[in-house]
Scaffold this active site. Structure first.
Site, PDB file in Angstrom:
ATOM      1  NE  ARG A  82       2.460   0.645   1.861  1.00 29.40           N
ATOM      2  CZ  ARG A  82       1.430  -0.170   1.619  1.00 29.40           C
ATOM      3  NH1 ARG A  82       1.299  -0.743   0.432  1.00 29.40           N
ATOM      4  NH2 ARG A  82       0.515  -0.399   2.535  1.00 29.40           N
ATOM      5  CE  LYS A 184      -2.205   2.583   3.371  1.00 34.45           C
ATOM      6  NZ  LYS A 184      -3.281   2.723   2.403  1.00 34.45           N
ATOM      7  CD  GLU A 220      -3.291   3.046  -6.444  1.00 30.54           C
ATOM      8  OE1 GLU A 220      -3.331   2.029  -5.727  1.00 30.54           O
ATOM      9  OE2 GLU A 220      -2.546   4.006  -6.202  1.00 30.54           O
TER      10      GLU A 220
HETATM   11  N1  PLP Z   1      -3.682   1.326  -3.302  1.00 31.71           N
HETATM   12  C1  PLP Z   1      -4.128   2.229  -2.430  1.00 31.71           C
HETATM   13  C2  PLP Z   1      -4.394   3.599  -2.912  1.00 31.71           C
HETATM   14  C3  PLP Z   1      -4.330   1.857  -1.081  1.00 31.71           C
HETATM   15  O1  PLP Z   1      -4.776   2.756  -0.202  1.00 31.71           O
HETATM   16  C4  PLP Z   1      -4.060   0.544  -0.690  1.00 31.71           C
HETATM   17  C5  PLP Z   1      -4.240   0.135   0.699  1.00 31.71           C
HETATM   18  O2  PLP Z   1      -3.353   0.069   1.479  1.00 31.71           O
HETATM   19  C6  PLP Z   1      -3.600  -0.364  -1.649  1.00 31.71           C
HETATM   20  C7  PLP Z   1      -3.420   0.058  -2.949  1.00 31.71           C
HETATM   21  C8  PLP Z   1      -3.287  -1.768  -1.279  1.00 31.71           C
HETATM   22  O3  PLP Z   1      -2.081  -1.856  -0.569  1.00 31.71           O
HETATM   23  P1  PLP Z   1      -1.817  -3.037   0.445  1.00 31.71           P
HETATM   24  O4  PLP Z   1      -2.026  -4.292  -0.303  1.00 31.71           O
HETATM   25  O5  PLP Z   1      -0.413  -2.833   0.865  1.00 31.71           O
HETATM   26  O6  PLP Z   1      -2.790  -2.864   1.552  1.00 31.71           O
HETATM   27  C1  COI Z   2      -5.845  -0.535   3.340  1.00 33.16           C
HETATM   28  O1  COI Z   2      -6.240  -1.420   2.573  1.00 33.16           O
HETATM   29  O2  COI Z   2      -5.210  -0.802   4.375  1.00 33.16           O
HETATM   30  C2  COI Z   2      -6.078   0.862   3.065  1.00 33.16           C
HETATM   31  O3  COI Z   2      -5.430   1.675   3.652  1.00 33.16           O
HETATM   32  C3  COI Z   2      -7.109   1.251   2.100  1.00 33.16           C
HETATM   33  C4  COI Z   2      -8.125   2.164   2.668  1.00 33.16           C
HETATM   34  C5  COI Z   2      -9.045   2.492   1.560  1.00 33.16           C
HETATM   35  C6  COI Z   2      -8.870   1.587   3.818  1.00 33.16           C
END
Ligand code: PLP
Ligand code: COI
Length: 343
Positions: A82, A184, A220
Protein backbone atom coordinates in the site's frame (compact mmCIF):
# COMPACT_ATOMS: atom_id res chain seq x y z
CA UNK A 1 15.23 -8.94 27.22
CA UNK A 2 13.68 -6.98 30.04
CA UNK A 3 10.47 -5.07 29.30
CA UNK A 4 10.29 -1.34 30.04
CA UNK A 5 8.51 -0.27 33.18
CA UNK A 6 5.33 1.07 31.58
CA UNK A 7 1.75 0.96 32.87
CA UNK A 8 0.66 -1.02 29.79
CA UNK A 9 -2.97 -1.47 30.84
CA UNK A 10 -3.57 2.28 31.04
CA UNK A 11 -1.97 3.38 27.78
CA UNK A 12 -4.11 5.45 25.43
CA UNK A 13 -3.41 5.96 21.74
CA UNK A 14 -0.52 8.42 22.17
CA UNK A 15 3.11 8.92 21.22
CA UNK A 16 5.80 7.70 23.57
CA UNK A 17 9.25 7.79 21.97
CA UNK A 18 11.08 4.45 21.97
CA UNK A 19 14.85 3.81 21.76
CA UNK A 20 15.51 3.42 18.03
CA UNK A 21 14.03 4.41 14.68
CA UNK A 22 14.99 3.44 11.12
CA UNK A 23 16.08 6.20 8.70
CA UNK A 24 17.10 6.17 5.06
CA UNK A 25 17.47 8.94 2.48
CA UNK A 26 16.76 9.02 -1.25
CA UNK A 27 19.34 11.11 -3.13
CA UNK A 28 20.65 11.13 -6.72
CA UNK A 29 17.96 8.68 -7.74
CA UNK A 30 18.61 5.96 -5.15
CA UNK A 31 17.93 4.89 -1.59
CA UNK A 32 20.88 4.64 0.75
CA UNK A 33 21.32 1.54 2.93
CA UNK A 34 19.50 2.98 5.97
CA UNK A 35 20.23 2.58 9.66
CA UNK A 36 18.75 2.60 13.13
CA UNK A 37 19.34 5.86 15.00
CA UNK A 38 18.56 7.24 18.44
CA UNK A 39 17.75 10.81 17.39
CA UNK A 40 13.97 11.28 17.36
CA UNK A 41 14.10 14.63 15.56
CA UNK A 42 14.17 15.49 11.85
CA UNK A 43 16.09 18.44 10.36
CA UNK A 44 15.04 19.58 6.89
CA UNK A 45 14.96 22.72 4.73
CA UNK A 46 12.37 25.35 5.64
CA UNK A 47 11.21 24.96 2.04
CA UNK A 48 11.01 21.14 2.03
CA UNK A 49 8.27 19.83 -0.26
CA UNK A 50 6.56 18.14 2.69
CA UNK A 51 6.30 21.46 4.55
CA UNK A 52 5.08 23.49 1.58
CA UNK A 53 3.00 21.03 -0.41
CA UNK A 54 2.31 18.14 2.00
CA UNK A 55 4.23 15.55 -0.04
CA UNK A 56 4.06 12.76 2.50
CA UNK A 57 2.45 9.39 3.05
CA UNK A 58 2.52 6.88 5.87
CA UNK A 59 1.53 3.43 7.06
CA UNK A 60 0.37 1.93 10.35
CA UNK A 61 0.71 -1.63 11.64
CA UNK A 62 1.16 -3.32 14.98
CA UNK A 63 3.54 -5.70 16.74
CA UNK A 64 2.04 -8.08 19.31
CA UNK A 65 3.30 -10.46 21.97
CA UNK A 66 1.55 -13.76 21.34
CA UNK A 67 0.24 -16.21 23.88
CA UNK A 68 3.43 -18.22 23.22
CA UNK A 69 5.59 -15.18 24.09
CA UNK A 70 6.74 -14.50 20.52
CA UNK A 71 6.82 -11.01 18.99
CA UNK A 72 4.95 -10.86 15.68
CA UNK A 73 3.70 -8.31 13.15
CA UNK A 74 0.50 -8.68 11.15
CA UNK A 75 0.63 -8.79 7.34
CA UNK A 76 3.43 -6.18 6.92
CA UNK A 77 3.76 -7.08 3.22
CA UNK A 78 0.32 -5.54 2.59
CA UNK A 79 1.38 -2.30 4.27
CA UNK A 80 4.52 -2.33 2.12
CA UNK A 81 2.43 -2.76 -1.02
CA UNK A 82 0.00 0.00 0.00
CA UNK A 83 2.90 2.35 0.69
CA UNK A 84 4.23 1.64 -2.82
CA UNK A 85 0.79 2.57 -4.17
CA UNK A 86 0.69 5.77 -2.08
CA UNK A 87 4.17 6.79 -3.27
CA UNK A 88 3.27 6.30 -6.93
CA UNK A 89 0.15 8.48 -6.62
CA UNK A 90 2.12 11.23 -4.87
CA UNK A 91 5.06 11.18 -7.34
CA UNK A 92 7.40 9.89 -4.65
CA UNK A 93 10.04 7.20 -5.18
CA UNK A 94 8.87 3.75 -4.14
CA UNK A 95 10.56 2.20 -1.12
CA UNK A 96 10.38 -1.46 -2.20
CA UNK A 97 8.01 -3.56 -0.09
CA UNK A 98 10.67 -6.18 0.72
CA UNK A 99 12.91 -3.43 2.16
CA UNK A 100 9.89 -1.92 3.91
CA UNK A 101 9.21 -5.22 5.70
CA UNK A 102 12.89 -5.51 6.59
CA UNK A 103 12.92 -1.97 8.05
CA UNK A 104 9.78 -2.75 10.09
CA UNK A 105 11.35 -5.93 11.46
CA UNK A 106 14.62 -4.16 12.36
CA UNK A 107 12.79 -1.32 14.12
CA UNK A 108 10.52 -3.63 16.13
CA UNK A 109 13.50 -5.81 17.02
CA UNK A 110 15.45 -2.77 18.29
CA UNK A 111 12.46 -1.73 20.43
CA UNK A 112 11.44 -5.20 21.63
CA UNK A 113 11.43 -4.00 25.24
CA UNK A 114 8.49 -1.75 24.33
CA UNK A 115 6.30 -4.48 22.84
CA UNK A 116 3.55 -4.78 25.46
CA UNK A 117 3.24 -8.17 27.18
CA UNK A 118 0.55 -10.66 26.13
CA UNK A 119 -2.78 -9.95 27.77
CA UNK A 120 -1.96 -6.33 28.68
CA UNK A 121 -4.43 -4.96 26.13
CA UNK A 122 -1.68 -2.81 24.59
CA UNK A 123 0.39 -3.27 21.38
CA UNK A 124 3.39 -1.65 19.73
CA UNK A 125 2.19 0.63 16.94
CA UNK A 126 4.61 0.87 14.02
CA UNK A 127 4.59 4.00 11.88
CA UNK A 128 6.53 3.90 8.58
CA UNK A 129 6.42 7.17 6.62
CA UNK A 130 8.08 9.10 3.81
CA UNK A 131 8.35 12.76 2.90
CA UNK A 132 9.85 15.05 0.27
CA UNK A 133 12.81 16.60 2.07
CA UNK A 134 14.56 19.05 -0.27
CA UNK A 135 13.57 22.63 -1.04
CA UNK A 136 10.80 23.04 -3.64
CA UNK A 137 9.05 26.35 -4.28
CA UNK A 138 7.39 25.85 -7.68
CA UNK A 139 4.70 23.18 -7.39
CA UNK A 140 6.58 19.99 -8.31
CA UNK A 141 7.72 16.82 -6.56
CA UNK A 142 10.91 16.82 -4.48
CA UNK A 143 14.13 15.11 -5.68
CA UNK A 144 15.17 14.00 -2.21
CA UNK A 145 13.15 11.98 0.29
CA UNK A 146 13.43 10.45 3.72
CA UNK A 147 11.80 7.16 4.73
CA UNK A 148 11.54 6.49 8.47
CA UNK A 149 9.97 3.94 10.79
CA UNK A 150 9.27 4.62 14.45
CA UNK A 151 7.34 2.68 17.05
CA UNK A 152 5.23 3.66 20.04
CA UNK A 153 3.34 1.50 22.55
CA UNK A 154 -0.41 2.15 22.39
CA UNK A 155 -3.68 1.23 24.04
CA UNK A 156 -7.18 1.50 22.49
CA UNK A 157 -7.81 4.17 19.84
CA UNK A 158 -11.20 5.05 21.29
CA UNK A 159 -11.56 5.73 25.01
CA UNK A 160 -13.35 2.87 26.71
CA UNK A 161 -11.83 0.19 24.46
CA UNK A 162 -14.53 -2.15 23.23
CA UNK A 163 -17.46 0.06 24.37
CA UNK A 164 -19.72 1.15 21.50
CA UNK A 165 -19.14 4.68 20.27
CA UNK A 166 -21.45 7.45 19.07
CA UNK A 167 -20.56 9.00 15.72
CA UNK A 168 -22.15 11.51 13.35
CA UNK A 169 -22.69 11.93 9.65
CA UNK A 170 -20.22 14.57 8.50
CA UNK A 171 -21.03 17.54 6.30
CA UNK A 172 -17.34 17.80 5.45
CA UNK A 173 -15.62 15.53 2.93
CA UNK A 174 -12.30 13.80 3.55
CA UNK A 175 -11.65 12.89 -0.08
CA UNK A 176 -12.58 14.11 -3.55
CA UNK A 177 -13.96 12.01 -6.40
CA UNK A 178 -10.86 10.82 -8.33
CA UNK A 179 -8.69 12.28 -5.55
CA UNK A 180 -6.42 10.61 -2.99
CA UNK A 181 -8.91 8.92 -0.65
CA UNK A 182 -7.65 5.46 -1.62
CA UNK A 183 -4.05 6.08 -0.55
CA UNK A 184 -2.55 6.89 2.83
CA UNK A 185 -1.54 10.49 2.08
CA UNK A 186 -0.96 12.85 4.99
CA UNK A 187 -3.13 15.40 3.17
CA UNK A 188 -6.24 13.22 3.67
CA UNK A 189 -5.75 13.50 7.41
CA UNK A 190 -5.16 17.26 7.24
CA UNK A 191 -8.54 17.42 5.43
CA UNK A 192 -10.17 15.60 8.34
CA UNK A 193 -8.71 17.63 11.23
CA UNK A 194 -11.36 20.35 11.33
CA UNK A 195 -14.12 17.75 10.98
CA UNK A 196 -12.80 15.66 13.89
CA UNK A 197 -12.27 18.65 16.19
CA UNK A 198 -15.81 19.81 15.41
CA UNK A 199 -17.20 16.27 15.97
CA UNK A 200 -15.40 15.94 19.33
CA UNK A 201 -16.62 19.40 20.40
CA UNK A 202 -20.17 18.22 19.75
CA UNK A 203 -19.75 14.94 21.66
CA UNK A 204 -19.14 12.50 18.79
CA UNK A 205 -16.21 10.09 18.65
CA UNK A 206 -15.84 10.08 14.84
CA UNK A 207 -17.26 11.23 11.51
CA UNK A 208 -19.07 9.04 9.03
CA UNK A 209 -18.06 10.42 5.63
CA UNK A 210 -20.42 9.96 2.72
CA UNK A 211 -19.29 9.76 -0.90
CA UNK A 212 -18.26 13.26 -1.94
CA UNK A 213 -19.96 13.13 -5.36
CA UNK A 214 -23.53 12.29 -4.34
CA UNK A 215 -23.57 12.20 -0.53
CA UNK A 216 -25.78 9.12 -0.68
CA UNK A 217 -23.29 6.30 -0.01
CA UNK A 218 -21.30 5.37 3.07
CA UNK A 219 -17.53 5.79 2.72
CA UNK A 220 -15.49 5.50 5.91
CA UNK A 221 -14.41 7.46 8.99
CA UNK A 222 -11.24 9.54 9.39
CA UNK A 223 -9.19 6.48 10.35
CA UNK A 224 -11.17 3.29 9.75
CA UNK A 225 -13.47 1.44 7.31
CA UNK A 226 -17.04 0.39 8.15
CA UNK A 227 -18.44 -3.08 8.61
CA UNK A 228 -22.16 -3.68 9.02
CA UNK A 229 -24.11 -6.79 9.93
CA UNK A 230 -27.61 -7.40 8.55
CA UNK A 231 -30.45 -8.77 10.67
CA UNK A 232 -29.84 -12.16 9.04
CA UNK A 233 -26.13 -12.12 9.97
CA UNK A 234 -24.61 -11.14 6.65
CA UNK A 235 -21.47 -8.98 6.82
CA UNK A 236 -21.69 -5.92 4.55
CA UNK A 237 -18.81 -3.53 3.89
CA UNK A 238 -18.69 -0.48 1.60
CA UNK A 239 -16.83 -0.62 -1.69
CA UNK A 240 -15.59 2.69 -3.04
CA UNK A 241 -12.65 4.04 -5.05
CA UNK A 242 -12.18 6.85 -2.56
CA UNK A 243 -11.73 4.88 0.68
CA UNK A 244 -8.52 3.41 2.03
CA UNK A 245 -8.26 -0.32 1.25
CA UNK A 246 -8.04 -1.36 4.90
CA UNK A 247 -5.90 -4.41 5.62
CA UNK A 248 -8.04 -5.09 8.69
CA UNK A 249 -11.20 -5.02 6.55
CA UNK A 250 -9.67 -7.38 3.98
CA UNK A 251 -8.65 -9.72 6.81
CA UNK A 252 -12.13 -9.56 8.38
CA UNK A 253 -13.76 -10.50 5.07
CA UNK A 254 -11.56 -13.60 4.92
CA UNK A 255 -12.15 -14.46 8.59
CA UNK A 256 -15.92 -14.01 8.21
CA UNK A 257 -16.07 -16.34 5.20
CA UNK A 258 -13.39 -18.91 5.96
CA UNK A 259 -13.40 -19.12 9.76
CA UNK A 260 -16.99 -18.24 10.64
CA UNK A 261 -18.87 -19.37 7.54
CA UNK A 262 -20.63 -16.03 7.17
CA UNK A 263 -21.86 -14.51 3.96
CA UNK A 264 -20.02 -11.28 3.04
CA UNK A 265 -21.05 -8.53 0.63
CA UNK A 266 -18.51 -5.92 -0.43
CA UNK A 267 -20.61 -3.39 -2.33
CA UNK A 268 -21.88 0.15 -2.43
CA UNK A 269 -23.82 0.83 0.76
CA UNK A 270 -26.47 3.52 0.57
CA UNK A 271 -26.84 5.65 3.68
CA UNK A 272 -30.59 4.97 3.55
CA UNK A 273 -29.87 1.30 4.31
CA UNK A 274 -27.90 1.98 7.48
CA UNK A 275 -30.97 2.20 9.72
CA UNK A 276 -31.84 -1.40 8.81
CA UNK A 277 -28.54 -2.98 9.91
CA UNK A 278 -28.30 -4.90 13.19
CA UNK A 279 -24.67 -4.05 13.98
CA UNK A 280 -22.05 -1.54 12.92
CA UNK A 281 -18.32 -1.37 13.57
CA UNK A 282 -15.19 0.49 12.54
CA UNK A 283 -12.17 -1.51 11.50
CA UNK A 284 -8.53 -0.58 11.16
CA UNK A 285 -5.12 -1.16 12.69
CA UNK A 286 -5.63 1.50 15.36
CA UNK A 287 -9.39 0.92 15.73
CA UNK A 288 -9.09 -2.93 15.59
CA UNK A 289 -12.88 -3.48 15.50
CA UNK A 290 -14.63 -0.72 17.42
CA UNK A 291 -18.39 -1.13 17.73
CA UNK A 292 -20.66 1.78 16.79
CA UNK A 293 -23.83 1.99 18.89
CA UNK A 294 -25.43 5.13 17.43
CA UNK A 295 -25.07 7.41 14.43
CA UNK A 296 -26.36 10.95 14.50
CA UNK A 297 -27.75 12.11 11.16
CA UNK A 298 -28.27 15.87 11.44
CA UNK A 299 -30.03 15.62 14.79
CA UNK A 300 -31.73 12.25 14.33
CA UNK A 301 -30.18 9.18 15.95
CA UNK A 302 -29.89 5.85 14.22
CA UNK A 303 -29.65 3.35 17.09
CA UNK A 304 -28.37 -0.14 16.34
CA UNK A 305 -30.18 -2.98 18.17
CA UNK A 306 -26.80 -4.01 19.66
CA UNK A 307 -27.02 -0.87 21.81
CA UNK A 308 -24.47 1.30 23.63
CA UNK A 309 -23.27 -1.24 26.22
CA UNK A 310 -21.76 -4.10 24.27
CA UNK A 311 -20.50 -5.19 20.89
CA UNK A 312 -23.07 -6.95 18.75
CA UNK A 313 -22.73 -10.76 18.67
CA UNK A 314 -21.34 -11.04 15.12
CA UNK A 315 -18.97 -8.10 15.64
CA UNK A 316 -17.74 -9.87 18.79
CA UNK A 317 -17.12 -13.11 16.89
CA UNK A 318 -15.17 -11.23 14.22
CA UNK A 319 -13.21 -9.36 16.90
CA UNK A 320 -12.38 -12.51 18.87
CA UNK A 321 -11.29 -14.42 15.77
CA UNK A 322 -9.18 -11.61 14.31
CA UNK A 323 -7.44 -10.78 17.59
CA UNK A 324 -7.11 -14.52 18.31
CA UNK A 325 -5.13 -14.87 15.06
CA UNK A 326 -3.03 -11.79 15.84
CA UNK A 327 -2.23 -12.99 19.36
CA UNK A 328 -1.43 -16.58 18.36
CA UNK A 329 -4.50 -18.15 20.00
CA UNK A 330 -5.99 -19.21 16.65
CA UNK A 331 -4.03 -20.61 13.69
CA UNK A 332 -3.39 -17.91 11.11
CA UNK A 333 -3.76 -18.23 7.35
CA UNK A 334 -0.43 -18.76 5.56
CA UNK A 335 1.70 -15.60 5.50
CA UNK A 336 -0.38 -13.44 7.86
CA UNK A 337 1.98 -13.53 10.82
CA UNK A 338 5.61 -12.47 10.59
CA UNK A 339 7.69 -13.48 13.59
CA UNK A 340 10.37 -11.06 14.78
CA UNK A 341 13.49 -12.84 15.99
CA UNK A 342 14.55 -11.40 19.37
CA UNK A 343 17.46 -12.51 21.55
N1 PLP B 1 -9.28 4.12 6.64
C1 PLP B 1 -8.46 5.11 6.99
C2 PLP B 1 -8.78 6.48 6.52
C3 PLP B 1 -7.33 4.84 7.78
O1 PLP B 1 -6.50 5.82 8.13
C4 PLP B 1 -7.09 3.52 8.19
C5 PLP B 1 -5.91 3.20 8.99
O2 PLP B 1 -4.91 2.76 8.53
C6 PLP B 1 -7.98 2.52 7.80
C7 PLP B 1 -9.07 2.85 7.02
C8 PLP B 1 -7.76 1.11 8.19
O3 PLP B 1 -6.73 0.52 7.45
P1 PLP B 1 -5.89 -0.68 8.03
O4 PLP B 1 -6.86 -1.73 8.42
O5 PLP B 1 -5.02 -1.08 6.90
O6 PLP B 1 -5.14 -0.14 9.19
C1 COI C 1 -4.06 3.20 11.55
O1 COI C 1 -5.04 2.57 11.95
O2 COI C 1 -2.93 2.68 11.48
C2 COI C 1 -4.17 4.58 11.13
O3 COI C 1 -3.28 5.04 10.47
C3 COI C 1 -5.33 5.37 11.52
C4 COI C 1 -4.98 6.61 12.24
C5 COI C 1 -6.25 7.31 12.51
C6 COI C 1 -4.23 6.37 13.50
Amino acid sequence: MEKKDIDWANLGFGYLPTDKRFVTNFKNGEWEEGQLVEDDTVTISECACVLQYAQTCFEGLKAYTTEQGKIVVFRPDLNGQRMEDSCKRLEMPVYPKEKFVDAVIKTVQANAAYVPPFGSGATLYVRPYMFGSNAVIGVSPADEYQFRVFTTPVGPYFKGGAKPIYIRVSDFDRAAPHGTGHIKAGLNYAMSLHAIVDAHDKGFAENMYLDPATRTKVEETGGANFIFVTKDNKVVTPKSDSILPSITRRSIIYVAKEYLGLEVEEREVYFDEVKDFAECGLCGTAAVISPVGKINDHGTDICFPSGMDEMGPITKKLYDTLTGIQMGRIDAPEGWIQEIPVE
